[in-house]
Scaffold this active site. Sequence first.
Site, PDB file in Angstrom:
ATOM      1  N   GLU A  73     -12.416  -4.765  -4.147  1.00  0.00           N
ATOM      2  CA  GLU A  73     -12.970  -3.301  -3.668  1.00  0.00           C
ATOM      3  C   GLU A  73     -12.265  -2.184  -4.713  1.00  0.00           C
ATOM      4  OE1 GLU A  73     -12.092  -5.256  -1.219  1.00  0.00           O
ATOM      5  OE2 GLU A  73     -14.357  -5.721  -0.901  1.00  0.00           O
ATOM      6  N   ASP A 104       0.823  -1.181   0.179  1.00  0.00           N
ATOM      7  CA  ASP A 104      -0.054  -0.082  -0.095  1.00  0.00           C
ATOM      8  C   ASP A 104       0.904   1.169   0.051  1.00  0.00           C
ATOM      9  OD1 ASP A 104      -2.446   1.434   0.069  1.00  0.00           O
ATOM     10  OD2 ASP A 104      -2.575   1.357   2.279  1.00  0.00           O
ATOM     11  N   HIS A 154       2.243   3.272  -9.011  1.00  0.00           N
ATOM     12  CA  HIS A 154       2.010   1.906  -9.281  1.00  0.00           C
ATOM     13  C   HIS A 154       3.106   1.391  -9.926  1.00  0.00           C
ATOM     14  CE1 HIS A 154      -1.808   2.345  -7.273  1.00  0.00           C
ATOM     15  NE2 HIS A 154      -2.324   3.101  -8.575  1.00  0.00           N
ATOM     16  N   SER A 164      -8.014  -4.778   4.959  1.00  0.00           N
ATOM     17  CA  SER A 164      -8.544  -4.529   3.795  1.00  0.00           C
ATOM     18  C   SER A 164      -9.110  -5.798   2.907  1.00  0.00           C
ATOM     19  CB  SER A 164      -7.830  -3.500   3.078  1.00  0.00           C
ATOM     20  OG  SER A 164      -7.484  -2.346   3.582  1.00  0.00           O
ATOM     21  N   LEU A 210      11.252 -20.278  -4.991  1.00  0.00           N
ATOM     22  CA  LEU A 210      10.315 -19.241  -4.300  1.00  0.00           C
ATOM     23  C   LEU A 210       8.910 -19.545  -4.997  1.00  0.00           C
ATOM     24  CD1 LEU A 210       9.518 -17.052  -2.172  1.00  0.00           C
ATOM     25  CD2 LEU A 210       9.768 -15.537  -4.010  1.00  0.00           C
ATOM     26  N   ARG A 252      -0.053   7.782  -2.616  1.00  0.00           N
ATOM     27  CA  ARG A 252       0.493   8.886  -1.895  1.00  0.00           C
ATOM     28  C   ARG A 252       2.035   9.018  -2.315  1.00  0.00           C
ATOM     29  NH1 ARG A 252      -1.088   5.996   3.627  1.00  0.00           N
ATOM     30  NH2 ARG A 252      -1.866   4.468   2.111  1.00  0.00           N
TER      31      ARG A 252
HETATM   32  C1  IPE Z   1      -5.526  -2.714  -0.029  1.00  0.00           C
HETATM   33  O1  IPE Z   1      -5.113  -1.385  -0.332  1.00  0.00           O
HETATM   34  C2  IPE Z   1      -5.499  -3.571  -1.461  1.00  0.00           C
HETATM   35  C3  IPE Z   1      -4.198  -3.500  -2.101  1.00  0.00           C
HETATM   36  C4  IPE Z   1      -3.008  -3.065  -1.442  1.00  0.00           C
HETATM   37  C5  IPE Z   1      -3.988  -3.983  -3.501  1.00  0.00           C
HETATM   38  P1  IPE Z   1      -6.255  -0.447  -0.469  1.00  0.00           P
HETATM   39  O2  IPE Z   1      -5.573   1.115  -0.551  1.00  0.00           O
HETATM   40  O3  IPE Z   1      -7.204  -0.574  -1.619  1.00  0.00           O
HETATM   41  O4  IPE Z   1      -7.026  -0.352   0.765  1.00  0.00           O
HETATM   42  P2  IPE Z   1      -8.147   0.706   1.773  1.00  0.00           P
HETATM   43  O5  IPE Z   1      -8.959   1.117   0.610  1.00  0.00           O
HETATM   44  O6  IPE Z   1      -7.085   2.031   2.068  1.00  0.00           O
HETATM   45  O7  IPE Z   1      -8.381  -0.183   2.989  1.00  0.00           O
HETATM   46  C1  IPE Z   2      -1.629   0.298  -3.300  1.00  0.00           C
HETATM   47  O1  IPE Z   2      -1.682   1.571  -3.488  1.00  0.00           O
HETATM   48  C2  IPE Z   2      -1.772  -0.259  -4.801  1.00  0.00           C
HETATM   49  C3  IPE Z   2      -3.114  -0.584  -4.935  1.00  0.00           C
HETATM   50  C4  IPE Z   2      -4.038  -0.560  -4.188  1.00  0.00           C
HETATM   51  C5  IPE Z   2      -3.303  -1.154  -6.266  1.00  0.00           C
HETATM   52  P1  IPE Z   2      -2.530   2.569  -3.079  1.00  0.00           P
HETATM   53  O2  IPE Z   2      -2.833   2.891  -4.571  1.00  0.00           O
HETATM   54  O3  IPE Z   2      -3.579   2.187  -2.443  1.00  0.00           O
HETATM   55  O4  IPE Z   2      -1.868   3.904  -2.534  1.00  0.00           O
HETATM   56  P2  IPE Z   2      -2.488   4.988  -1.426  1.00  0.00           P
HETATM   57  O5  IPE Z   2      -2.957   4.140  -0.433  1.00  0.00           O
HETATM   58  O6  IPE Z   2      -3.439   5.809  -2.318  1.00  0.00           O
HETATM   59  O7  IPE Z   2      -1.396   5.893  -1.226  1.00  0.00           O
HETATM   60 MG    MG Z   3      -3.918   2.187  -0.446  1.00  0.00          MG
END
Ligand code: IPE
Ligand code: IPE
Ligand code: MG
Length: 246
Positions: free
Chosen positions: A71, A24, A41, A200, A135, A28
């Site tokens: 989600e 995650d 990403h 999540s 792995l 940001r």
């Molecule tokens: C969880 O991250 C899903 C992945 C890392 C793929 P999110 O950023 O989607 O989760 P929430 O929305 O903050 O709970």
């Molecule tokens: C996790 O990073 C990747 C996915 C959920 C695909 P985010 O895209 O959720 O990054 P933040 O949480 O908005 O920083």
């Molecule tokens: Mg996120």
Amino acid sequence: MTYAPAAKEQPVSDGPRHVAIIMDGNGRWAQARGRPRLFGHHAGARRVREIVEACPGLGVDYLTIFAFSTENWKRTQTEVAGLMSLFRRYIMKEMQEFVRYNVRVRFIGDRLRLEVKLRALMDEAEAMTRDCSGLNLTIAINYGGRDEVARATKRLAVDVAEGRLKPEDVDLETLPRYLDTCVLPDPDLVIRTSGEARISNFLLWQSAYAEYEFIDTLWPDFSARIFSEVLMQYGARERRFGTVRA
Ligand code: IPE
Ligand code: IPE
Ligand code: MG
């Protein structure tokens, strides 16, 4: 570029055999640089290689990574399409490297909602790495723990309805055989980056007794060094599984 064994890392004694990561913070990370979320990403996808490379040297046999949740479809069409295209390019680019580095790849999640081209690449990567014995890398795409349990229950109900399974035989051994993760051990350690302390919808059944580490670092900054430090901290934990210390 090829995968090289991580030379400087030492296997962590009593380290986790199966590590699951909620990657995650990509959005940001990009935002902090004034760039679009997809830029984050792409940076995040590049980090995966470093962590995969570090696993064998650290004694990790199974690595499961959360790439896209059930989600995440709620995000903008641009972000979702960009992510799907990134997954296609990532699999296409890394497939040969996985074979060369003996990484067996599997995917978990509901594939039916994914586009045909991506599904074909996922099938190809799984088939190509079927004999790899290093792995075990599992990538969760369109994965949700609740969705997985619902899909598993549906298949189990069909087996009961068609007489292959008796209701009285449904127990803690039988049910997990219907999950996407049926061939994997449960995760020992779940790491989430970016400072959020929630799961999540990730591996709900499988992580019932996992240890959790919530790390402030954003995923694109999560290095092999930080990874090995987190594994060291795990080594110091006492897992009790409901018992008391002898
Ligand atoms: C969880 O991250 C899903 C992945 C890392 C793929 P999110 O950023 O989607 O989760 P929430 O929305 O903050 O709970
Ligand atoms: C996790 O990073 C990747 C996915 C959920 C695909 P985010 O895209 O959720 O990054 P933040 O949480 O908005 O920083
Ligand atoms: Mg996120």
